[in-house]
Write a protein that holds these residues in place. Structure first.
Motif, PDB file in Angstrom:
ATOM      1  N   LEU A  20      -0.753  -3.980   8.119  1.00  0.00           N
ATOM      2  CA  LEU A  20       0.620  -3.865   7.614  1.00  0.00           C
ATOM      3  C   LEU A  20       0.364  -3.407   6.111  1.00  0.00           C
ATOM      4  O   LEU A  20       0.004  -4.069   5.247  1.00  0.00           O
ATOM      5  N   VAL A  21       0.767  -2.348   5.661  1.00  0.00           N
ATOM      6  CA  VAL A  21       0.558  -1.572   4.316  1.00  0.00           C
ATOM      7  C   VAL A  21       1.700  -1.947   3.656  1.00  0.00           C
ATOM      8  O   VAL A  21       2.948  -1.606   3.807  1.00  0.00           O
ATOM      9  N   ASP A  22       1.563  -2.420   2.345  1.00  0.00           N
ATOM     10  CA  ASP A  22       2.626  -2.779   1.347  1.00  0.00           C
ATOM     11  C   ASP A  22       2.549  -1.678   0.305  1.00  0.00           C
ATOM     12  O   ASP A  22       1.590  -1.782  -0.498  1.00  0.00           O
ATOM     13  N   LEU A  23       3.376  -0.837   0.436  1.00  0.00           N
ATOM     14  CA  LEU A  23       3.466   0.193  -0.697  1.00  0.00           C
ATOM     15  C   LEU A  23       3.977  -0.250  -1.984  1.00  0.00           C
ATOM     16  O   LEU A  23       3.664   0.702  -2.767  1.00  0.00           O
TER      17      LEU A  23
ATOM     18  N   ALA B 285      -2.842  -1.370  -2.578  1.00  0.00           N
ATOM     19  CA  ALA B 285      -2.793  -1.063  -1.358  1.00  0.00           C
ATOM     20  C   ALA B 285      -2.233   0.250  -0.989  1.00  0.00           C
ATOM     21  O   ALA B 285      -2.886   1.004   0.007  1.00  0.00           O
ATOM     22  N   LYS B 286      -1.212   0.695  -1.862  1.00  0.00           N
ATOM     23  CA  LYS B 286      -0.742   2.269  -1.632  1.00  0.00           C
ATOM     24  C   LYS B 286      -1.920   3.171  -2.219  1.00  0.00           C
ATOM     25  O   LYS B 286      -1.967   4.095  -1.197  1.00  0.00           O
ATOM     26  N   ALA B 287      -2.660   3.043  -2.959  1.00  0.00           N
ATOM     27  CA  ALA B 287      -3.692   3.953  -3.287  1.00  0.00           C
ATOM     28  C   ALA B 287      -4.867   4.056  -2.204  1.00  0.00           C
ATOM     29  O   ALA B 287      -5.222   4.906  -1.833  1.00  0.00           O
ATOM     30  N   ASP B 288      -5.004   2.867  -1.369  1.00  0.00           N
ATOM     31  CA  ASP B 288      -6.048   2.797  -0.427  1.00  0.00           C
ATOM     32  C   ASP B 288      -5.361   3.703   0.449  1.00  0.00           C
ATOM     33  O   ASP B 288      -6.026   4.396   1.327  1.00  0.00           O
TER      34      ASP B 288
ATOM     35  N   VAL C  48      -0.220  12.491   2.295  1.00  0.00           N
ATOM     36  CA  VAL C  48       1.097  12.361   2.618  1.00  0.00           C
ATOM     37  C   VAL C  48       1.831  11.039   2.617  1.00  0.00           C
ATOM     38  O   VAL C  48       2.930  11.088   2.035  1.00  0.00           O
ATOM     39  N   GLY C  49       1.260  10.046   2.578  1.00  0.00           N
ATOM     40  CA  GLY C  49       1.736   8.880   2.413  1.00  0.00           C
ATOM     41  C   GLY C  49       2.738   8.300   3.708  1.00  0.00           C
ATOM     42  O   GLY C  49       3.660   7.244   3.382  1.00  0.00           O
ATOM     43  N   LYS C  50       2.985   8.920   4.759  1.00  0.00           N
ATOM     44  CA  LYS C  50       3.736   8.589   5.924  1.00  0.00           C
ATOM     45  C   LYS C  50       2.939   7.677   6.939  1.00  0.00           C
ATOM     46  O   LYS C  50       1.809   8.036   7.131  1.00  0.00           O
TER      47      LYS C  50
END
Length: 229
Positions: free
Chosen positions: A32-35, A40-43, A50-52
């Motif tokens: 579960l990615v916590d943006l 976590a976002k950088a990883d 794209v980040g989707k």
């Protein structure tokens, strides 16, 4: 564990892939990615700029697979389960792909427009865009009403990729833009989807996060119970 899914617990497109994985009984690890967490976002952006979400990472084959339809087809090709989600017949496969795209483009996308607008500040809202999204959903509902049978699934008797797309699309769309009274076949199809074990499991796992959904006060009570999706 070879397969790693990077997802968000409330994201409808992530639910589409989870349903496919549970249908096939495919072992995987869900991340579960916590943006909101910079690290976590950088990883995640390192994995898929794209980040989707979702994104599937196959460690054994050293492959990063984005986009829900591609993920499901990749799973069928390299990690097939007992129930194929795409038929072998070429014409039947095209029909399933058509309805997969239909639910993604004409149900998921306008639903997400309505939800995103709810999160905006009052001076940033787009009432015209929301009205257009609701009109698109009304058209889509009418087409699903004609396509859905009294029994079975959207492309026939076999549960398919198209139904994996339909379940999360209709779950959220039915909350933000309820089905019309005359859409009895659509409502029946929706109920069959919600009773599918893979779908029930997906929404059982999502339930603890429902309070983050901006229309959470409109979620029907049957979806808030521990024994139902």
């Amino acid at each position: 564990m070879s397969l790693h899914l990077y997802s968000h617990p409330l994201a409808s497109f992530c639910h589409k892939v989870l349903i496919a994985l549970y249908e096939q009984g495919t072992p995987f690890e869900n991340h579960l990615v916590d943006l909101g967490d910079p690290d976590a976002k950088a990883d995640f952006l390192e994995l898929w700029p794209v980040g989707k979400m979702p994104v599937l990472r196959d460690q054994a084959r050293d492959r990063t697979v984005p986009e829900t339809t591609v993920i499901v087809e990749y799973l069928q090709q390299h990690y097939p389960g007992a129930r194929p989600l795409l038929p072998a017949d070429e014409d039947a496969r095209l029909h399933v792909r058509l309805w997969d795209r239909f639910f993604d483009l004409y149900v998921q996308t306008p639903m997400q427009k309505i939800v995103a607008d709810r999160r905006r500040a009052d001076d940033e809202k787009d009432p015209r865009g929301v009205a257009e999204a609701r009109a698109t959903l009304a058209t889509a509902y009418g087409m699903i009403e004609r396509q859905a049978g009294e029994h079975g699934w959207i492309c026939g008797e076999d549960f398919s990729l198209a139904d994996c797309a339909a379940a999360p699309a209709l779950f959220y769309a039915g909350i933000v833009e309820p089905f019309a009274r005359e859409h009895t076949r659509l409502a029946g199809y929706h109920d069959r989807l919600m009773d599918r074990p893979s779908v029930r499991r997906t929404y059982s796992e999502a339930r603890p996060y429902f309070h983050f959904f901006p229309f959470q006060h409109l979620i029907p009570a049957r979806f808030l119970k521990d024994d139902t999706p």
